[in-house]
Structure formats: structure tokens, C-alpha cells
Design a protein around this motif. Sequence first.
Motif, PDB file in Angstrom:
ATOM      1  N   SER A  76      39.978   5.648  51.014  1.00 13.73           N
ATOM      2  CA  SER A  76      39.855   4.481  51.080  1.00 13.73           C
ATOM      3  C   SER A  76      39.371   3.803  49.845  1.00 13.73           C
ATOM      4  O   SER A  76      39.724   2.609  49.615  1.00 13.73           O
ATOM      5  N   LEU A  77      38.833   4.597  49.089  1.00 11.15           N
ATOM      6  CA  LEU A  77      37.984   4.011  47.995  1.00 11.15           C
ATOM      7  C   LEU A  77      39.174   3.655  46.927  1.00 11.15           C
ATOM      8  O   LEU A  77      39.257   2.863  46.155  1.00 11.15           O
ATOM      9  N   LYS A  78      40.049   4.630  46.836  1.00 13.52           N
ATOM     10  CA  LYS A  78      41.247   4.597  46.026  1.00 13.52           C
ATOM     11  C   LYS A  78      42.305   3.512  46.531  1.00 13.52           C
ATOM     12  O   LYS A  78      42.767   2.743  45.623  1.00 13.52           O
ATOM     13  N   GLU A  79      42.421   3.534  47.704  1.00  9.89           N
ATOM     14  CA  GLU A  79      43.420   2.466  48.197  1.00  9.89           C
ATOM     15  C   GLU A  79      42.699   1.070  48.112  1.00  9.89           C
ATOM     16  O   GLU A  79      43.495   0.229  47.860  1.00  9.89           O
ATOM     17  N   ALA A  80      41.401   0.907  48.386  1.00 13.48           N
ATOM     18  CA  ALA A  80      40.958  -0.586  48.074  1.00 13.48           C
ATOM     19  C   ALA A  80      40.987  -0.801  46.721  1.00 13.48           C
ATOM     20  O   ALA A  80      41.361  -1.996  46.390  1.00 13.48           O
ATOM     21  N   ALA A  81      40.889   0.159  45.712  1.00 15.36           N
ATOM     22  CA  ALA A  81      41.133  -0.217  44.242  1.00 15.36           C
ATOM     23  C   ALA A  81      42.709  -0.655  43.907  1.00 15.36           C
ATOM     24  O   ALA A  81      42.910  -1.621  43.146  1.00 15.36           O
ATOM     25  N   TYR A  82      43.553  -0.127  44.562  1.00 15.80           N
ATOM     26  CA  TYR A  82      44.933  -0.193  44.416  1.00 15.80           C
ATOM     27  C   TYR A  82      45.502  -1.881  45.016  1.00 15.80           C
ATOM     28  O   TYR A  82      46.150  -2.282  44.608  1.00 15.80           O
ATOM     29  N   THR A  83      44.759  -1.836  46.041  1.00 18.34           N
ATOM     30  CA  THR A  83      44.717  -3.344  46.895  1.00 18.34           C
ATOM     31  C   THR A  83      44.410  -4.567  45.853  1.00 18.34           C
ATOM     32  O   THR A  83      44.993  -5.575  46.041  1.00 18.34           O
ATOM     33  N   LEU A  84      43.467  -4.243  45.246  1.00 14.03           N
ATOM     34  CA  LEU A  84      42.847  -5.313  44.390  1.00 14.03           C
ATOM     35  C   LEU A  84      43.473  -5.265  42.857  1.00 14.03           C
ATOM     36  O   LEU A  84      43.471  -6.001  41.920  1.00 14.03           O
ATOM     37  N   GLY A  85      44.772  -4.467  42.832  1.00 15.31           N
ATOM     38  CA  GLY A  85      45.416  -4.618  41.558  1.00 15.31           C
ATOM     39  C   GLY A  85      45.035  -3.847  40.627  1.00 15.31           C
ATOM     40  O   GLY A  85      45.622  -3.914  39.413  1.00 15.31           O
ATOM     41  N   ILE A  86      44.216  -2.893  40.725  1.00 15.94           N
ATOM     42  CA  ILE A  86      43.645  -1.723  39.654  1.00 15.94           C
ATOM     43  C   ILE A  86      44.887  -0.800  39.377  1.00 15.94           C
ATOM     44  O   ILE A  86      45.207  -0.082  40.546  1.00 15.94           O
ATOM     45  N   SER A  87      45.136  -0.439  38.336  1.00 11.59           N
ATOM     46  CA  SER A  87      46.049   0.559  37.935  1.00 11.59           C
ATOM     47  C   SER A  87      45.427   1.912  38.275  1.00 11.59           C
ATOM     48  O   SER A  87      44.281   2.029  38.317  1.00 11.59           O
ATOM     49  N   PRO A  88      46.437   2.794  38.552  1.00 12.94           N
ATOM     50  CA  PRO A  88      46.012   4.096  38.682  1.00 12.94           C
ATOM     51  C   PRO A  88      45.187   4.702  37.765  1.00 12.94           C
ATOM     52  O   PRO A  88      43.947   5.587  37.991  1.00 12.94           O
ATOM     53  N   PHE A  89      45.330   4.586  36.408  1.00 14.16           N
ATOM     54  CA  PHE A  89      44.415   5.047  35.313  1.00 14.16           C
ATOM     55  C   PHE A  89      43.159   4.426  35.522  1.00 14.16           C
ATOM     56  O   PHE A  89      41.908   5.178  35.462  1.00 14.16           O
ATOM     57  N   ASN A  90      43.087   3.198  35.752  1.00 15.58           N
ATOM     58  CA  ASN A  90      41.868   2.497  35.568  1.00 15.58           C
ATOM     59  C   ASN A  90      40.952   2.911  36.760  1.00 15.58           C
ATOM     60  O   ASN A  90      39.645   2.705  36.876  1.00 15.58           O
ATOM     61  N   THR A  91      41.597   3.112  37.833  1.00 16.09           N
ATOM     62  CA  THR A  91      41.078   3.473  39.263  1.00 16.09           C
ATOM     63  C   THR A  91      40.303   4.781  38.958  1.00 16.09           C
ATOM     64  O   THR A  91      39.281   4.979  39.519  1.00 16.09           O
ATOM     65  N   PHE A  92      41.102   5.603  38.164  1.00 16.67           N
ATOM     66  CA  PHE A  92      40.614   7.203  38.107  1.00 16.67           C
ATOM     67  C   PHE A  92      39.347   7.135  37.241  1.00 16.67           C
ATOM     68  O   PHE A  92      38.134   7.482  37.404  1.00 16.67           O
ATOM     69  N   ILE A  93      39.379   6.018  36.099  1.00 20.28           N
ATOM     70  CA  ILE A  93      38.321   6.044  35.239  1.00 20.28           C
ATOM     71  C   ILE A  93      37.053   5.151  35.655  1.00 20.28           C
ATOM     72  O   ILE A  93      35.858   5.533  35.184  1.00 20.28           O
ATOM     73  N   ARG A  94      37.308   4.207  36.348  1.00 18.41           N
ATOM     74  CA  ARG A  94      36.328   3.089  36.468  1.00 18.41           C
ATOM     75  C   ARG A  94      35.919   3.102  38.008  1.00 18.41           C
ATOM     76  O   ARG A  94      34.693   2.646  38.286  1.00 18.41           O
ATOM     77  N   VAL A  95      36.543   3.619  38.909  1.00 12.99           N
ATOM     78  CA  VAL A  95      36.247   3.955  40.351  1.00 12.99           C
ATOM     79  C   VAL A  95      35.651   5.423  40.680  1.00 12.99           C
ATOM     80  O   VAL A  95      34.881   5.691  41.306  1.00 12.99           O
ATOM     81  N   LEU A  96      36.718   6.246  40.600  1.00 10.87           N
ATOM     82  CA  LEU A  96      36.771   7.665  40.921  1.00 10.87           C
ATOM     83  C   LEU A  96      35.593   8.284  40.342  1.00 10.87           C
ATOM     84  O   LEU A  96      34.493   8.870  40.795  1.00 10.87           O
ATOM     85  N   LEU A  97      35.625   8.471  38.902  1.00 11.96           N
ATOM     86  CA  LEU A  97      34.668   9.292  37.917  1.00 11.96           C
ATOM     87  C   LEU A  97      33.343   8.678  38.198  1.00 11.96           C
ATOM     88  O   LEU A  97      32.580   9.617  38.407  1.00 11.96           O
ATOM     89  N   PRO A  98      32.950   7.308  38.421  1.00  8.17           N
ATOM     90  CA  PRO A  98      31.674   6.996  38.416  1.00  8.17           C
ATOM     91  C   PRO A  98      31.126   7.368  39.890  1.00  8.17           C
ATOM     92  O   PRO A  98      29.907   7.461  40.011  1.00  8.17           O
ATOM     93  N   ASN A  99      31.857   7.533  40.727  1.00 10.78           N
ATOM     94  CA  ASN A  99      31.390   7.757  42.101  1.00 10.78           C
ATOM     95  C   ASN A  99      31.280   9.541  42.170  1.00 10.78           C
ATOM     96  O   ASN A  99      30.816   9.868  43.390  1.00 10.78           O
ATOM     97  N   ILE A 100      31.503  10.205  41.448  1.00  9.78           N
ATOM     98  CA  ILE A 100      31.406  11.688  41.539  1.00  9.78           C
ATOM     99  C   ILE A 100      30.296  12.205  40.190  1.00  9.78           C
ATOM    100  O   ILE A 100      30.345  13.299  39.741  1.00  9.78           O
ATOM    101  N   ARG A 101      29.465  11.388  39.654  1.00 12.19           N
ATOM    102  CA  ARG A 101      28.657  11.430  38.883  1.00 12.19           C
ATOM    103  C   ARG A 101      27.664  12.888  38.902  1.00 12.19           C
ATOM    104  O   ARG A 101      27.550  13.605  38.063  1.00 12.19           O
ATOM    105  N   PRO A 102      27.437  13.220  39.971  1.00 12.19           N
ATOM    106  CA  PRO A 102      26.452  14.396  40.327  1.00 12.19           C
ATOM    107  C   PRO A 102      27.368  15.527  39.978  1.00 12.19           C
ATOM    108  O   PRO A 102      27.096  16.521  39.645  1.00 12.19           O
ATOM    109  N   SER A 103      28.534  15.444  40.659  1.00 10.60           N
ATOM    110  CA  SER A 103      29.778  16.505  40.370  1.00 10.60           C
ATOM    111  C   SER A 103      30.130  16.856  38.861  1.00 10.60           C
ATOM    112  O   SER A 103      30.036  17.837  38.467  1.00 10.60           O
TER     113      SER A 103
END
Length: 224
Positions: A118-145
Motif C-alpha cells: 500500500s505504501l508504493k500504491e499510495a505514492a503512485y496514486t499521488l502521481g509520484i513516478s516509480p523512480f521517485n517512489t523508490f528514492i523518496r518513499v521506499l528507501l527512507p522506510n528501510i533505513r535500518p536495513s
Amino acid sequence: MDYNWQPLLLSLKLSLITTLLLFVIGVPIAYFLSKSKSNLKPLWESLISLPLVLPPSVLGFYLLLAFSPNSFLGKFLKEHFDLSLVFSFEGLVIASVIYSLPFMVHPVQSGFQSLPDSLKEAAYTLGISPFNTFIRVLLPNIRPSLLSGIVLSFAHTIGEFGVVLMIGGSIPGVTRVASIAIYEEVDSMQYDAADFYAKVLILASFIILFLLFLVNKKYKGKII
């Protein structure tokens, strides 16, 4: 007694360069594996994980054969790029990237798999591109990993012995890293020097791991 810091500085340089390359290479691989439903996924995961179970000397031996001036790869690199990987720092870097790849891929892959779709789907719904979703949404949320992958890759590289010995030998200022220096100092019965190198590596490893656990505790369970 004056100790030679060169092997420690060379180990630091090797670990930093290797970790940077592993981040660039390993994060996309981890993301691909976390989302892949291919029947070949177990094959790719097995190949990436192979350095975890192979004796370092085995991996180093076959890399030595692959990089040899008599091999196809060795001849190609020498003829077209004037590059010789055997007994060179560049060879150490490539061998270290291969040897430490699972230490970057596995934690990051687990991090991606833990994120809700749902995190990625929400970003797409807001019009965020796949690349920006990866950089600005997904990566910050796996900082410990990400931090785990970076720290484990760095620590694993700084402690390498078998692979770097096979590929690089012991050329002062070029391939004589700290782990090789410890072995040679013990072999020549210079226990004080070996003790110095070993204590520096132990202290550095402890500090790195302590910071890792400290930061992971801070960000555990948080989603941005």
C-alpha cells in the motif's frame, strides 16, 4: 615501537570503495529479488549467497584463474584497457564486491519485503513516478536495513583474508591489507605488531556494530 599504519589505511580504503560499489549494485538487486516471482529466483538467490558457504580460498582461487593474464577475461582487460587485476588493488576491489555481495543484498531484500504494498500504491496514486517512489518513499522506510547492509558489508570487507590473499598477495601499499599484515607479523613472530593491528580491527568492528544496533533501535518499526 613505531607501527606501520599503511595496512590499516589500505583496509579502510578497500572497505569504503567496496561498500560504496555494493550499495550501488546491491540495492537494485535486492529490490528485484524482493519483488520477483520468477521460477529462477531461487537460482539467483543461491548464486548471490554462494560466498556465505564457500571457503574464501576456493572463491579466491577461481577468481585468480578468471583474472589471470592467460584467461579470456584477463587477456581482454589487458589488451583493451591495459588493466591487470591479479596482484592489484583493483582486483581486490572486484573480489571484495563479489565476496561481500550477500551481506548487502540480504538485509536490504528483507527490508523491501517488509514494506506494505500500500505504501508504493499510495505514492503512485499521488502521481509520484516509480523512480521517485523508490528514492523518496521506499528507501527512507528501510533505513535500518540499508544501514545493516552498509555496516555488514564494510565490516566483512575489512576482515577479509583468504580472498584478498589469493588475488592480491602482499604488496606493501598496494594489496597488503590489515588481515594479511596480522598473518605475516605472526608468521615472523612479531607479536606486538600483530596485536596492534588486531586490537585496532576489534575496536573498529565493535564501534561499527554498536552504532548499528543503536541506530536500528531508534528506527525500529517506524514508517515515514
